[in-house]
Motif scaffolding. Structure first.
Motif, mmCIF file in Angstrom:
data_model
loop_
_atom_site.group_PDB
_atom_site.id
_atom_site.type_symbol
_atom_site.label_atom_id
_atom_site.label_comp_id
_atom_site.label_asym_id
_atom_site.label_seq_id
_atom_site.Cartn_x
_atom_site.Cartn_y
_atom_site.Cartn_z
ATOM 1 N N TYR A 55 -6.130 -3.473 4.788
ATOM 2 C CA TYR A 55 -5.223 -2.478 5.358
ATOM 3 C C TYR A 55 -5.441 -2.301 6.852
ATOM 4 C CZ TYR A 55 -2.233 1.542 5.745
ATOM 5 O OH TYR A 55 -1.232 2.380 6.124
ATOM 6 N N TYR B 103 -10.305 -2.055 2.068
ATOM 7 C CA TYR B 103 -9.551 -1.326 3.083
ATOM 8 C C TYR B 103 -9.692 -1.931 4.474
ATOM 9 C CZ TYR B 103 -7.623 2.532 5.764
ATOM 10 O OH TYR B 103 -6.868 3.279 6.621
ATOM 11 N N SER C 191 3.784 6.478 -6.793
ATOM 12 C CA SER C 191 2.840 7.029 -7.771
ATOM 13 C C SER C 191 3.332 8.395 -8.278
ATOM 14 C CB SER C 191 1.424 7.123 -7.193
ATOM 15 O OG SER C 191 1.426 7.784 -5.967
ATOM 16 N N ASN D 112 1.597 3.941 -3.134
ATOM 17 C CA ASN D 112 1.355 5.367 -2.936
ATOM 18 C C ASN D 112 2.624 6.193 -3.174
ATOM 19 O OD1 ASN D 112 1.963 7.358 -0.400
ATOM 20 N ND2 ASN D 112 0.021 7.862 -1.381
ATOM 21 N N LEU E 298 -3.004 -3.135 10.171
ATOM 22 C CA LEU E 298 -2.576 -2.205 11.226
ATOM 23 C C LEU E 298 -2.857 -2.814 12.597
ATOM 24 C CD1 LEU E 298 -3.722 1.331 9.965
ATOM 25 C CD2 LEU E 298 -1.417 0.373 9.963
ATOM 26 N N LEU F 235 -5.966 -0.907 -0.643
ATOM 27 C CA LEU F 235 -6.412 0.410 -0.172
ATOM 28 C C LEU F 235 -7.792 0.781 -0.713
ATOM 29 C CD1 LEU F 235 -3.208 2.649 -0.397
ATOM 30 C CD2 LEU F 235 -4.351 1.825 1.652
ATOM 31 N N SER F 236 -8.323 -0.026 -1.634
ATOM 32 C CA SER F 236 -9.606 0.328 -2.231
ATOM 33 C C SER F 236 -10.702 0.252 -1.179
ATOM 34 C CB SER F 236 -9.926 -0.610 -3.396
ATOM 35 O OG SER F 236 -10.174 -1.899 -2.894
ATOM 36 N N LYS F 237 -11.762 1.015 -1.404
ATOM 37 C CA LYS F 237 -12.876 1.051 -0.452
ATOM 38 C C LYS F 237 -13.345 -0.348 -0.108
ATOM 39 C CE LYS F 237 -15.006 5.499 -1.416
ATOM 40 N NZ LYS F 237 -15.753 6.063 -2.537
ATOM 41 N N LYS F 238 -13.358 -1.198 -1.140
ATOM 42 C CA LYS F 238 -13.878 -2.544 -0.972
ATOM 43 C C LYS F 238 -13.041 -3.362 0.013
ATOM 44 C CE LYS F 238 -14.467 -5.820 -4.326
ATOM 45 N NZ LYS F 238 -14.301 -6.080 -5.769
ATOM 46 N N ALA G 78 0.838 -1.201 0.000
ATOM 47 C CA ALA G 78 0.000 0.000 0.000
ATOM 48 C C ALA G 78 0.869 1.245 0.000
ATOM 49 C CB ALA G 78 -0.914 -0.003 1.216
ATOM 50 N N GLU G 79 1.853 1.276 0.892
ATOM 51 C CA GLU G 79 2.697 2.459 1.005
ATOM 52 C C GLU G 79 3.582 2.625 -0.226
ATOM 53 O OE1 GLU G 79 4.781 2.579 4.748
ATOM 54 O OE2 GLU G 79 3.016 1.865 5.825
ATOM 55 N N SER H 114 -2.863 -0.977 -4.541
ATOM 56 C CA SER H 114 -4.088 -0.243 -4.864
ATOM 57 C C SER H 114 -5.296 -1.024 -4.379
ATOM 58 C CB SER H 114 -4.228 -0.041 -6.372
ATOM 59 O OG SER H 114 -3.120 0.636 -6.863
#
Lengths: 473, 394
Positions: free
Chosen positions: B301, B297, B248, B245, B305, B292-295, B241-242, B289
């Protein structure tokens, strides 16, 4: 059927800081050339890490205090991902889940209504750069990249364009007078969320968002157009309303839907691991509170208390330069009410005649305060004070030096006044006769002649008194 | 094998990997997308070393953004045959006194194992990350390659410490890098789950180190730590994810490589990135990506954590009982070249050994194929254990 318009606002305000939010670049607003105010960090080069500008936190918290918000002890930054050439890192650093301020409110008064607008949250974020298109080429200018912004999000509490504009004017005036933002053109931008519903209904209608509006005039137009479009759609079934993002076209005066591609983006937000949570402890919050400027409502009450007229209060509240000048003049020793009258009547009148705009440099507050003091202590007459004001505005002279050099002080010696009166009465025997015959009008002419004899260096009231006494004899 | 991407000084004393930026030196980060890029400033660690009298001899190849095993898919430096890490090899050959590498997916620790030297990934936040081509900010850390613990300690004393240019750099405190802590009587745990994943060569090294330590009065106990695999998955998710990002920003617009042909801005992005990244990086971008997507997350993600917090707590509890944890750092000592399409899985399979340290920020020192981990700021324990074991090698 009658409809009620429901509006919520997201307002972006550029903060007035020396440097950008995460790097030490400064002075973007006075940058002469594109990319004059950039460094590897705000250009998105690898290796640079964001370092929080503490001043941004303080200004955002101050804005929160002015809008009666909770200032959260703990707030965090998130990354919002999207590709656009003016966004060098391809993400924007913003606050999504834990914003710095929440749950505020502000009361606004329009001609017809008084309403409390609830503030959902205020969060900090960085601005993007700018694209310049010339012919077949597009250029990027990163001067504005990473300039600090706050975004103020309201609940859907507005019921008319008038209320929205009143709110925005109030914000602008508040932020300008407190130094939070200069609110220059483009430094205050709104996204307008709007829906309509039958009057009396408690359900919300379908909501659309009109993005990126900065001119107050256009905001009003956009709201009115969009509200009418919603009403027509419901009333006459002209179209089916869908929740969408729209833009306002200045040329046609209409709103239009943005491409779905732009609006259905998944921004893939996630907490920024490079920025530690912002922790505002009690000591820091106390320091911020201590520096909090007087908020407008408090100011309004203060003005009313000392007896400043409603019209004058309105003038002051709508112009932060006036307010600042008044503040500073009072700070320099002048009485609030007297100073307000000097500023709003004499100074403004003078500037109007000369067609000069009022700025922070028009007159030094200390000089204005000194002129007011000279008049108050009867060192010079009010009329001389006005003339002195004129010269100080024009040439920035020192009031005392000028007054002494030009012998403007009031005639304190009553013998001189009496001599002058005697001389005038002797020279104008006809008028004296007319006056004594009951023609009161000539009295004004006699005053004028006496003042002329004294070269204006006497208080008119004293002249009137001396004349009356002499004529009674 | 080419050991340098850029040779800088003939009489340099150290090497740094190509993810560490030096002013005016071309830096690719192992990727075509950064072709032609050179930094306008120098990494904090390099500044500190140069001031202390350690000029950099050159930069060494890394895999694209350090995402592969040991640098086998470095742009322009693809390896054939048996794989090695360039910086580790330079240290092994004695051409530099020590070298710096960025440890994100364990690559430098693996490289140290392959070359039979040592690498310390220090506690997160102790070494400034200012000036590295950053991918996974929450777990990457600059560490030191050297042939012995003494040299690592010397280097750490120079590079560690607060840097205001890095918001994750810990506030001023002094760190202890002693190599002479008493080890006798200390209890150390050996993670069986990881030992079982290693081949015989690696196991032999572990057994030797265990025997050496026991000789010196260290008590080694086998334990089970089932969350090794969870740590690996969680770190892979966060790292992807990081990374997705952070890289990008390499879009062909501002610097580095830009595709020759494009019709509009979308094509400029797509073509530049299609041509500029290798398949492993692209896989990482898609994976990142996706999580991190709404679907996904919440399930990916956010859960990662939570796993990070949970595993850190479990490790803390473990370090109440044990001074350190021992485990293999890789499954084998003989990697050979392979197809890039297998890279994502290969790296994942190796990360099970190294991810715990990156995920939770604890220090990890590898000596050959054997890694020692300790609680945050426990570097002295690791260095002392390594030193004791070095003595037995002679």
């Amino acid at each position: 059927m009658k409809y009620e318009i429901v509006i919520g606002l997201e307002t972006h305000v550029e903060l007035n800081t020396k440097s950008k939010i995460f790097c030490s670049c400064g002075g973007h607003s006075s940058a002469k050339e594109a990319n004059d105010c950039v460094c590897p960090a705000c250009c998105g080069m690898p290796g640079m890490l964001p370092v929080m500008n503490k001043r941004v936190v303080e200004l955002a918290a101050t804005a929160g205090l002015m809008l009666n918000c909770n200032i959260n002890k703990y707030s965090t930054f998130d990354k919002k991902n999207y590709y656009y050439p003016d966004l060098p890192c391809a993400y924007q650093i913003t606050q999504l889940n834990h914003p710095i301020c929440t749950n505020g409110h502000i009361t606004i008064k329009t001609k017809d209504t008084e309403r409390e607008i609830r503030i959902k949250q205020i969060h900090m974020e960085e601005d993007a750069g700018k694209l310049v298109h010339e012919g077949n080429f597009s250029y990027v200018d990163f001067n504005r990249t990473s300039v600090p912004l706050i975004e103020i999000v309201t609940q859907p509490d507005f019921r008319s364009a008038d209320e929205v504009l009143t709110y925005l004017r109030k914000l602008k005036s508040m932020f300008q007078s407190s130094g939070i933002s200069e609110c220059e053109t483009g430094a205050m931008r709104c996204d307008i969320n709007i829906s309509v519903r039958p009057e009396g209904s408690s359900e919300y209608g379908v909501r659309t968002e009109v993005k990126n509006m900065s001119s107050f005039e256009l905001i009003e137009k956009a709201i009115n157009y969009e509200a009418q479009r919603h009403i027509d759609a419901i009333e006459y079934e002209t179209e089916e309303l869908i929740q969408e993002t729209r833009r306002f076209d200045e040329a046609t005066g209409k709103t239009f839907a943005m491409r779905n591609k732009e609006t259905e983006a998944d921004y893939r937000y996630f907490p920024d691991p490079n920025l530690m949570p912002i922790v505002i402890d009690d000591a820091w919050l106390e320091k911020i509170k201590a520096n909090k400027p007087i908020i407008l409502d408090e100011r309004e009450n203060l003005y009313r208390e000392v007896g400043i007229g409603e019209k004058e209060i309105a003038m002051l509240l709508s112009n932060h330069v006036l307010m600042k000048l008044l503040d500073d003049t009072v700070q320099a020793g002048a009485d609030l009410k007297t100073a307000s009258s000097w500023i709003l009547t004499d100074l403004i009148g003078l500037l109007k005649r000369k067609n000069i705009a009022l700025t922070a440099d028009t007159i030094a507050p200390a000089k204005l305060a000194r002129i007011i003091e000279l008049v108050a202590k009867s060192v010079i007459t009010r009329a001389t004070g006005k003339k002195l004001l004129d010269v100080v505005v024009e040439k920035d002279v020192d009031p005392d030096e000028y007054r002494i050099a030009n012998k403007l002080d009031m005639q304190q010696d009553s013998g001189l006044l009496e001599n002058a009166v005697r001389k005038v009465l002797q020279e104008n025997e006809t008028m004296v006769a007319e006056y004594k015959a009951g023609k009161e009008k000539v009295f004004q002419a006699l005053i004028g002649a006496t003042m002329k004899e004294l070269k204006g260096k006497a208080e008119p009231s004293a002249v009137v008194e001396a004349l009356r006494k002499a004529l009674l004899r | 094998m080419e050991y340098y991407v850029q040779k800088i000084k003939e009489n340099g004393k150290i090497a740094v990997d190509d993810l560490i930026l030096i002013k005016d030196v071309p830096s690719y980060g192992g990727s075509k997308i950064l072709e032609g890029f050179h930094s306008l400033f120098t990494a904090e660690v390099v500044e500190r070393l140069e001031k202390a009298g350690y000029p950099v001899s050159g930069t060494t190849p890394v895999g694209e953004f350090g995402l592969d095993l040991v640098g086998e898919f470095s742009y322009g430096h693809t390896q054939k045959g048996k794989l090695y890490g360039a910086a580790a090899e330079l240290v092994k050959k004695g051409e530099v006194e020590f070298a710096l590498g960025v440890d994100m997916n364990g690559a430098p620790r693996r490289a140290a194992a392959l070359s039979g030297i040592e690498f310390l990934k220090p506690t997160y936040g102790t070494v400034s990350r200012y000036g590295i081509i950053s991918c996974a900010a929450s777990g990457e850390q600059i560490g030191v390659y050297a042939s012995n613990a003494e040299t690592i300690a010397k280097a750490m004393k120079i590079i560690a410490g607060h840097d205001e240019k890095d918001g994750t750099s810990l506030p001023d405190m002094t760190y202890d890098y002693s190599t002479t802590e008493a080890v006798s009587g200390k209890k150390v745990a050996l993670i069986t789950e990881l030992l079982e994943k290693a081949d015989d060569d690696v196991k032999k090294q572990v057994q030797k180190v265990v025997a050496d330590l026991e000789k010196k009065g260290v008590k080694v106990e086998k334990i089970s730590f089932v969350n090794c695999q969870t740590a690996c998955i969680a770190w892979q998710i966060l790292m992807a994810a990081e990374t997705c990002n952070n890289i990008s920003r390499y879009d062909g617009v501002k610097f580095g490589f830009r595709a020759e042909k494009y019709k509009d801005i979308d094509e400029l992005y797509v073509n530049s990135r299609t041509e500029g990244f290798n398949l492993l990086t692209k896989t990482m971008i898609l994976y990142g990506s996706d999580v991190l997507s709404k679907k996904r997350y919440k399930d990916c993600y956010e859960k990662s954590l939570r796993a990070r917090r949970l595993i850190a707590e479990q490790l803390n509890a473990l370090f109440e009982q044990y001074a350190a944890v021992i485990a293999p750092v890789c499954s084998t000592l003989s990697f050979t070249d392979y197809d890039v399409k297998d890279a994502f899985t290969k790296v994942y399979n190796e990360m099970v050994f190294t991810a715990m340290a990156n995920l939770t920020g604890i220090p990890s020192l590898t000596k050959g194929a054997v890694q020692f981990m300790a609680k945050p700021f426990g570097e002295s324990t690791l260095l002392s254990l390594a030193r004791v074991s070095e003595k037995e090698d002679k």
